[in-house]
Design a protein around this motif. Structure first.
Motif, mmCIF file in Angstrom:
data_model
loop_
_atom_site.group_PDB
_atom_site.id
_atom_site.type_symbol
_atom_site.label_atom_id
_atom_site.label_comp_id
_atom_site.label_asym_id
_atom_site.label_seq_id
_atom_site.Cartn_x
_atom_site.Cartn_y
_atom_site.Cartn_z
ATOM 1 N N PHE A 43 0.591 -1.471 -0.024
ATOM 2 C CA PHE A 43 -0.129 -0.483 0.148
ATOM 3 C C PHE A 43 1.249 0.807 0.456
ATOM 4 O O PHE A 43 0.731 2.010 -0.007
ATOM 5 C CB PHE A 43 -0.814 0.096 1.299
ATOM 6 C CG PHE A 43 -2.031 -1.101 1.026
ATOM 7 C CD1 PHE A 43 -2.222 -1.696 0.164
ATOM 8 C CD2 PHE A 43 -1.688 -1.637 2.958
ATOM 9 C CE1 PHE A 43 -3.192 -2.855 0.363
ATOM 10 C CE2 PHE A 43 -3.345 -2.570 2.573
ATOM 11 C CZ PHE A 43 -3.596 -2.865 1.430
ATOM 12 N N HIS A 44 2.040 1.106 0.212
ATOM 13 C CA HIS A 44 2.968 2.216 -0.265
ATOM 14 C C HIS A 44 3.996 2.482 -1.052
ATOM 15 O O HIS A 44 5.074 1.502 -0.974
ATOM 16 C CB HIS A 44 3.710 2.405 1.141
ATOM 17 C CG HIS A 44 2.901 2.409 3.101
ATOM 18 N ND1 HIS A 44 2.730 4.072 3.074
ATOM 19 C CD2 HIS A 44 2.569 1.876 3.177
ATOM 20 C CE1 HIS A 44 2.038 3.813 3.664
ATOM 21 N NE2 HIS A 44 1.842 3.046 4.791
ATOM 22 N N LEU A 45 3.913 3.269 -2.024
ATOM 23 C CA LEU A 45 3.967 2.783 -3.534
ATOM 24 C C LEU A 45 4.778 3.825 -4.004
ATOM 25 O O LEU A 45 4.679 5.119 -3.755
ATOM 26 C CB LEU A 45 3.428 2.425 -4.646
ATOM 27 C CG LEU A 45 1.950 1.221 -4.437
ATOM 28 C CD1 LEU A 45 1.202 1.289 -5.677
ATOM 29 C CD2 LEU A 45 3.091 0.208 -4.245
ATOM 30 N N VAL A 46 6.318 3.561 -3.975
ATOM 31 C CA VAL A 46 6.699 4.783 -4.742
ATOM 32 C C VAL A 46 7.005 4.549 -6.370
ATOM 33 O O VAL A 46 7.595 3.444 -6.568
ATOM 34 C CB VAL A 46 9.056 5.183 -4.120
ATOM 35 C CG1 VAL A 46 9.082 6.206 -4.958
ATOM 36 C CG2 VAL A 46 8.556 5.481 -2.802
ATOM 37 N N VAL A 47 6.293 5.287 -7.113
ATOM 38 C CA VAL A 47 6.548 5.161 -9.022
ATOM 39 C C VAL A 47 7.701 6.134 -9.258
ATOM 40 O O VAL A 47 7.559 6.854 -9.293
ATOM 41 C CB VAL A 47 5.292 5.337 -9.591
ATOM 42 C CG1 VAL A 47 5.990 4.794 -11.254
ATOM 43 C CG2 VAL A 47 4.680 4.614 -8.413
ATOM 44 N N ASP A 48 8.557 5.400 -9.642
ATOM 45 C CA ASP A 48 9.989 5.561 -10.219
ATOM 46 C C ASP A 48 10.231 5.995 -11.439
ATOM 47 O O ASP A 48 9.776 5.513 -12.411
ATOM 48 C CB ASP A 48 11.537 5.035 -10.066
ATOM 49 C CG ASP A 48 12.729 6.022 -10.445
ATOM 50 O OD1 ASP A 48 12.485 7.275 -11.182
ATOM 51 O OD2 ASP A 48 13.831 5.156 -9.999
ATOM 52 N N MET A 49 10.384 7.602 -11.878
ATOM 53 C CA MET A 49 9.413 7.690 -13.692
ATOM 54 C C MET A 49 10.821 8.504 -14.405
ATOM 55 O O MET A 49 10.787 9.010 -15.104
ATOM 56 C CB MET A 49 8.271 9.008 -13.154
ATOM 57 C CG MET A 49 7.108 8.406 -12.895
ATOM 58 S SD MET A 49 5.771 7.967 -13.674
ATOM 59 C CE MET A 49 5.845 9.520 -14.251
ATOM 60 N N GLU A 50 12.360 8.368 -13.505
ATOM 61 C CA GLU A 50 13.381 8.880 -14.008
ATOM 62 C C GLU A 50 13.947 7.805 -15.389
ATOM 63 O O GLU A 50 14.224 8.923 -16.585
ATOM 64 C CB GLU A 50 14.636 8.425 -13.512
ATOM 65 C CG GLU A 50 14.334 9.128 -12.283
ATOM 66 C CD GLU A 50 14.207 10.677 -12.422
ATOM 67 O OE1 GLU A 50 13.160 11.570 -12.566
ATOM 68 O OE2 GLU A 50 15.793 11.222 -12.715
ATOM 69 N N GLY A 51 13.372 7.125 -15.665
ATOM 70 C CA GLY A 51 13.411 6.010 -17.005
ATOM 71 C C GLY A 51 12.069 6.742 -18.557
ATOM 72 O O GLY A 51 11.586 5.862 -19.092
ATOM 73 N N VAL A 52 11.381 7.485 -17.610
ATOM 74 C CA VAL A 52 9.834 7.644 -18.878
ATOM 75 C C VAL A 52 9.983 8.615 -19.184
ATOM 76 O O VAL A 52 10.249 9.850 -19.685
ATOM 77 C CB VAL A 52 8.726 7.604 -17.735
ATOM 78 C CG1 VAL A 52 7.698 8.443 -18.528
ATOM 79 C CG2 VAL A 52 8.175 6.493 -17.099
ATOM 80 N N ASP A 53 10.031 8.035 -20.619
ATOM 81 C CA ASP A 53 10.305 9.264 -22.391
ATOM 82 C C ASP A 53 9.001 9.944 -22.705
ATOM 83 O O ASP A 53 9.341 10.755 -23.119
ATOM 84 C CB ASP A 53 10.995 7.800 -23.330
ATOM 85 C CG ASP A 53 12.329 7.394 -23.058
ATOM 86 O OD1 ASP A 53 12.873 7.379 -22.748
ATOM 87 O OD2 ASP A 53 11.912 6.060 -23.101
ATOM 88 N N PHE A 54 8.246 9.360 -22.199
ATOM 89 C CA PHE A 54 6.575 10.210 -22.343
ATOM 90 C C PHE A 54 6.090 9.628 -21.785
ATOM 91 O O PHE A 54 5.096 8.919 -21.309
ATOM 92 C CB PHE A 54 6.163 9.241 -23.890
ATOM 93 C CG PHE A 54 4.695 9.966 -24.823
ATOM 94 C CD1 PHE A 54 4.990 10.980 -25.688
ATOM 95 C CD2 PHE A 54 4.029 9.411 -23.965
ATOM 96 C CE1 PHE A 54 4.140 11.638 -26.256
ATOM 97 C CE2 PHE A 54 2.465 10.442 -25.088
ATOM 98 C CZ PHE A 54 2.949 10.920 -26.169
ATOM 99 N N LEU A 55 4.612 10.417 -21.353
ATOM 100 C CA LEU A 55 3.355 9.710 -20.169
ATOM 101 C C LEU A 55 2.300 11.010 -20.975
ATOM 102 O O LEU A 55 2.647 12.627 -20.954
ATOM 103 C CB LEU A 55 3.919 11.091 -18.888
ATOM 104 C CG LEU A 55 3.064 10.469 -18.116
ATOM 105 C CD1 LEU A 55 2.724 8.987 -18.155
ATOM 106 C CD2 LEU A 55 3.274 11.641 -16.480
ATOM 107 N N ASP A 56 1.191 10.421 -21.421
ATOM 108 C CA ASP A 56 -0.015 11.760 -21.479
ATOM 109 C C ASP A 56 -0.556 11.158 -20.503
ATOM 110 O O ASP A 56 -0.710 10.807 -19.629
ATOM 111 C CB ASP A 56 -0.302 10.497 -23.461
ATOM 112 C CG ASP A 56 -1.167 9.206 -23.154
ATOM 113 O OD1 ASP A 56 -0.686 8.405 -21.494
ATOM 114 O OD2 ASP A 56 -1.356 9.166 -23.918
#
Lengths: 113, 146
Positions: A43-56
Protein backbone atom coordinates in the motif's frame (compact mmCIF):
# COMPACT_ATOMS: atom_id res chain seq x y z
CA UNK A 1 9.73 1.88 -27.46
CA UNK A 2 7.59 -0.18 -25.14
CA UNK A 3 6.99 0.11 -21.44
CA UNK A 4 9.30 -1.55 -18.93
CA UNK A 5 8.34 -2.24 -15.34
CA UNK A 6 10.27 -3.64 -12.40
CA UNK A 7 9.52 -3.67 -8.70
CA UNK A 8 11.62 -3.94 -5.58
CA UNK A 9 11.00 -3.56 -1.88
CA UNK A 10 12.77 -0.96 0.23
CA UNK A 11 11.68 -1.19 3.89
CA UNK A 12 7.90 -0.89 3.93
CA UNK A 13 7.83 0.75 0.49
CA UNK A 14 7.52 -0.87 -2.90
CA UNK A 15 9.44 0.91 -5.63
CA UNK A 16 8.06 0.55 -9.15
CA UNK A 17 10.64 1.52 -11.73
CA UNK A 18 8.98 2.57 -14.98
CA UNK A 19 10.78 3.01 -18.27
CA UNK A 20 9.77 3.86 -21.84
CA UNK A 21 6.49 5.35 -22.98
CA UNK A 22 3.28 5.46 -20.97
CA UNK A 23 0.45 6.07 -23.40
CA UNK A 24 -2.97 4.72 -24.35
CA UNK A 25 -1.39 1.46 -25.56
CA UNK A 26 0.98 0.75 -22.68
CA UNK A 27 -0.89 2.33 -19.73
CA UNK A 28 -3.04 -0.80 -19.11
CA UNK A 29 0.19 -2.71 -18.21
CA UNK A 30 1.05 -0.12 -15.58
CA UNK A 31 -2.53 -0.24 -14.28
CA UNK A 32 -2.32 -4.03 -13.95
CA UNK A 33 0.97 -3.76 -12.09
CA UNK A 34 -0.39 -1.21 -9.60
CA UNK A 35 -3.61 -3.18 -9.07
CA UNK A 36 -1.62 -6.37 -8.49
CA UNK A 37 0.64 -4.69 -5.92
CA UNK A 38 -2.31 -3.31 -3.98
CA UNK A 39 -4.12 -6.67 -4.13
CA UNK A 40 -0.96 -8.29 -2.75
CA UNK A 41 -0.93 -5.88 0.17
CA UNK A 42 1.63 -3.28 -0.96
CA UNK A 43 0.00 0.00 0.00
CA UNK A 44 3.03 2.30 0.09
CA UNK A 45 4.23 2.76 -3.47
CA UNK A 46 7.01 4.82 -4.97
CA UNK A 47 6.78 5.14 -8.74
CA UNK A 48 10.17 5.99 -10.20
CA UNK A 49 9.55 7.87 -13.47
CA UNK A 50 13.16 8.76 -14.24
CA UNK A 51 13.28 6.32 -17.15
CA UNK A 52 10.00 7.51 -18.68
CA UNK A 53 10.37 9.09 -22.13
CA UNK A 54 6.74 9.93 -22.71
CA UNK A 55 3.65 10.32 -20.52
CA UNK A 56 0.15 11.27 -21.59
CA UNK A 57 -3.22 11.74 -19.91
CA UNK A 58 -3.95 8.01 -20.02
CA UNK A 59 -0.83 7.48 -17.90
CA UNK A 60 -1.91 10.25 -15.54
CA UNK A 61 -5.27 8.52 -15.23
CA UNK A 62 -3.58 5.26 -14.24
CA UNK A 63 -1.47 7.02 -11.58
CA UNK A 64 -4.57 8.74 -10.17
CA UNK A 65 -6.31 5.35 -10.14
CA UNK A 66 -3.35 3.87 -8.26
CA UNK A 67 -3.48 6.70 -5.74
CA UNK A 68 -7.19 6.07 -5.13
CA UNK A 69 -6.49 2.39 -4.52
CA UNK A 70 -3.67 2.87 -2.01
CA UNK A 71 -5.58 5.59 -0.21
CA UNK A 72 -8.45 3.15 0.30
CA UNK A 73 -5.93 1.24 2.46
CA UNK A 74 -4.45 4.36 4.06
CA UNK A 75 -1.42 3.92 1.86
CA UNK A 76 0.62 6.35 -0.22
CA UNK A 77 1.80 6.80 -3.78
CA UNK A 78 4.87 8.96 -4.33
CA UNK A 79 6.51 9.84 -7.60
CA UNK A 80 10.17 10.32 -8.44
CA UNK A 81 10.71 12.66 -11.37
CA UNK A 82 13.25 15.29 -12.36
CA UNK A 83 12.42 15.56 -16.05
CA UNK A 84 11.00 18.95 -16.92
CA UNK A 85 8.88 17.73 -19.84
CA UNK A 86 7.18 15.13 -17.63
CA UNK A 87 6.78 17.52 -14.68
CA UNK A 88 5.12 20.01 -17.01
CA UNK A 89 2.26 17.57 -17.66
CA UNK A 90 1.63 17.24 -13.93
CA UNK A 91 1.66 21.02 -13.59
CA UNK A 92 -0.76 21.87 -16.39
CA UNK A 93 -3.25 19.30 -15.11
CA UNK A 94 -2.93 20.50 -11.52
CA UNK A 95 -1.72 17.08 -10.38
CA UNK A 96 1.38 18.46 -8.66
CA UNK A 97 -1.07 19.20 -5.83
CA UNK A 98 -2.25 15.61 -5.78
CA UNK A 99 1.02 13.66 -5.93
CA UNK A 100 4.07 14.13 -3.73
CA UNK A 101 6.89 14.41 -6.31
CA UNK A 102 10.43 13.69 -5.18
CA UNK A 103 13.83 14.17 -6.77
CA UNK A 104 15.22 10.76 -5.77
CA UNK A 105 14.01 7.31 -4.76
CA UNK A 106 15.93 7.68 -1.46
CA UNK A 107 14.04 10.87 -0.65
CA UNK A 108 10.67 9.30 -1.58
CA UNK A 109 11.33 6.19 0.48
CA UNK A 110 12.31 8.26 3.52
CA UNK A 111 9.36 10.64 3.22
CA UNK A 112 6.46 10.55 5.65
CA UNK A 113 3.43 12.81 5.74
CA UNK B 1 0.50 24.67 -48.54
CA UNK B 2 1.68 21.11 -48.15
CA UNK B 3 -0.27 18.44 -46.40
CA UNK B 4 0.45 15.00 -45.06
CA UNK B 5 -2.60 12.91 -44.31
CA UNK B 6 -2.58 9.91 -42.03
CA UNK B 7 -5.50 7.55 -41.51
CA UNK B 8 -5.33 4.72 -39.02
CA UNK B 9 -7.66 2.10 -37.56
CA UNK B 10 -8.92 3.20 -34.16
CA UNK B 11 -6.45 1.08 -32.19
CA UNK B 12 -4.28 2.30 -29.28
CA UNK B 13 -1.09 0.83 -30.79
CA UNK B 14 -1.29 3.21 -33.75
CA UNK B 15 -1.34 6.38 -31.65
CA UNK B 16 2.42 6.18 -31.21
CA UNK B 17 2.87 6.04 -34.99
CA UNK B 18 0.74 9.17 -35.34
CA UNK B 19 2.91 10.93 -32.75
CA UNK B 20 6.12 10.00 -34.57
CA UNK B 21 4.83 11.07 -37.99
CA UNK B 22 3.42 14.34 -36.66
CA UNK B 23 6.69 15.21 -34.91
CA UNK B 24 8.69 14.41 -38.05
CA UNK B 25 6.50 16.62 -40.26
CA UNK B 26 6.44 19.39 -37.63
CA UNK B 27 10.24 19.39 -37.47
CA UNK B 28 10.43 19.57 -41.26
CA UNK B 29 8.00 22.51 -41.32
CA UNK B 30 10.22 24.55 -39.02
CA UNK B 31 8.48 24.12 -35.67
CA UNK B 32 11.00 24.96 -32.96
CA UNK B 33 12.81 21.93 -31.50
CA UNK B 34 11.80 23.00 -28.00
CA UNK B 35 8.13 22.79 -28.97
CA UNK B 36 8.27 19.36 -30.62
CA UNK B 37 7.62 17.60 -27.32
CA UNK B 38 4.41 19.60 -27.01
CA UNK B 39 3.38 18.74 -30.57
CA UNK B 40 4.00 15.06 -29.87
CA UNK B 41 2.00 15.13 -26.67
CA UNK B 42 -0.88 17.20 -28.07
CA UNK B 43 -1.34 15.07 -31.19
CA UNK B 44 -1.14 11.93 -29.05
CA UNK B 45 -3.85 13.25 -26.76
CA UNK B 46 -6.09 14.18 -29.69
CA UNK B 47 -5.60 10.76 -31.33
CA UNK B 48 -6.13 8.91 -28.03
CA UNK B 49 -9.40 10.76 -27.59
CA UNK B 50 -10.51 9.94 -31.14
CA UNK B 51 -9.58 6.26 -30.72
CA UNK B 52 -11.58 6.13 -27.49
CA UNK B 53 -14.61 7.75 -29.11
CA UNK B 54 -14.50 5.35 -32.07
CA UNK B 55 -14.05 2.30 -29.86
CA UNK B 56 -16.78 3.18 -27.39
CA UNK B 57 -19.12 4.13 -30.24
CA UNK B 58 -18.38 0.96 -32.23
CA UNK B 59 -17.25 3.04 -35.21
CA UNK B 60 -15.14 1.10 -37.72
CA UNK B 61 -13.98 4.14 -39.69
CA UNK B 62 -10.35 5.17 -39.27
CA UNK B 63 -9.13 8.20 -37.33
CA UNK B 64 -7.91 10.95 -39.64
CA UNK B 65 -4.91 13.19 -39.00
CA UNK B 66 -3.98 16.09 -41.27
CA UNK B 67 -0.56 17.68 -40.91
CA UNK B 68 -0.63 21.02 -42.68
CA UNK B 69 2.43 23.10 -43.48
CA UNK B 70 1.47 26.71 -44.02
CA UNK B 71 3.57 29.78 -44.62
CA UNK B 72 4.07 30.85 -41.06
CA UNK B 73 2.44 28.07 -39.11
CA UNK B 74 2.07 24.34 -38.81
CA UNK B 75 -1.37 22.92 -38.09
CA UNK B 76 -2.65 19.53 -37.09
CA UNK B 77 -6.25 18.45 -37.49
CA UNK B 78 -7.44 15.27 -35.80
CA UNK B 79 -10.90 14.20 -36.89
CA UNK B 80 -13.17 11.56 -35.47
CA UNK B 81 -16.48 10.30 -36.79
CA UNK B 82 -18.24 9.89 -33.47
CA UNK B 83 -21.57 11.71 -33.35
CA UNK B 84 -21.36 14.13 -30.45
CA UNK B 85 -24.34 14.76 -28.26
CA UNK B 86 -24.95 18.28 -27.09
CA UNK B 87 -23.94 18.96 -23.49
CA UNK B 88 -26.71 17.99 -21.13
CA UNK B 89 -28.08 15.23 -23.34
CA UNK B 90 -27.83 11.72 -21.97
CA UNK B 91 -25.37 9.69 -24.04
CA UNK B 92 -26.39 6.24 -25.27
CA UNK B 93 -26.33 3.67 -22.51
CA UNK B 94 -23.29 1.45 -22.91
CA UNK B 95 -21.27 -0.04 -20.09
CA UNK B 96 -21.89 0.62 -16.43
CA UNK B 97 -22.13 4.08 -14.96
CA UNK B 98 -18.62 3.79 -13.49
CA UNK B 99 -17.07 2.86 -16.80
CA UNK B 100 -18.84 5.71 -18.54
CA UNK B 101 -17.66 8.14 -15.86
CA UNK B 102 -14.08 6.93 -16.17
CA UNK B 103 -14.20 7.40 -19.92
CA UNK B 104 -15.55 10.90 -19.57
CA UNK B 105 -12.86 11.73 -17.02
CA UNK B 106 -10.08 10.53 -19.30
CA UNK B 107 -11.58 12.36 -22.24
CA UNK B 108 -11.65 15.58 -20.23
CA UNK B 109 -8.12 15.09 -18.95
CA UNK B 110 -6.92 14.71 -22.54
CA UNK B 111 -8.59 17.95 -23.54
CA UNK B 112 -7.18 19.63 -20.42
CA UNK B 113 -3.67 18.62 -21.45
CA UNK B 114 -4.22 19.89 -25.00
CA UNK B 115 -5.59 23.24 -23.90
CA UNK B 116 -2.80 23.58 -21.34
CA UNK B 117 -0.15 22.90 -23.97
CA UNK B 118 -1.39 24.57 -27.11
CA UNK B 119 -2.22 28.27 -27.31
CA UNK B 120 -3.98 28.01 -30.64
CA UNK B 121 -6.53 25.23 -30.42
CA UNK B 122 -10.07 24.83 -31.66
CA UNK B 123 -12.40 21.97 -30.75
CA UNK B 124 -15.55 21.50 -32.78
CA UNK B 125 -18.10 18.71 -32.65
CA UNK B 126 -21.23 17.91 -34.54
CA UNK B 127 -23.51 15.08 -35.60
CA UNK B 128 -20.94 13.79 -38.09
CA UNK B 129 -17.97 13.83 -35.78
CA UNK B 130 -15.51 16.06 -34.03
CA UNK B 131 -12.39 17.91 -35.02
CA UNK B 132 -9.47 19.22 -32.98
CA UNK B 133 -7.36 21.77 -34.80
CA UNK B 134 -4.07 22.92 -33.29
CA UNK B 135 -1.49 25.33 -34.70
CA UNK B 136 2.07 26.32 -33.90
CA UNK B 137 4.16 29.11 -35.37
CA UNK B 138 7.07 28.14 -37.59
CA UNK B 139 10.31 29.84 -38.44
CA UNK B 140 11.34 29.52 -42.09
CA UNK B 141 14.38 27.30 -42.58
CA UNK B 142 17.63 29.18 -42.91
CA UNK B 143 18.63 29.64 -46.54
CA UNK B 144 21.39 27.33 -47.60
CA UNK B 145 24.79 28.89 -47.99
CA UNK B 146 25.82 29.09 -51.65
Amino acid sequence: MDLSLSTRTVGDRTVVEVGGEIDVYTAPKLREQLVELVNDGSFHLVVDMEGVDFLDSTGLGVLVGGLKRVRAHEGSLRLVCNQERILKIFRITGLTKVFPIHTSVEEAVAATD
Amino acid sequence: MATVELRFSALPEHVRTARLVAAAVARRSGVDEAVLDEVRLAVGEACTRAVGLHQSGGISAPVRVLLIEEEKQFSIEVGDEAPHTAPGEVPGAHGGADESDAETEEDEMGLAVISGLVDDVEVTAGENGGLIRMSWPTTPPATLAP
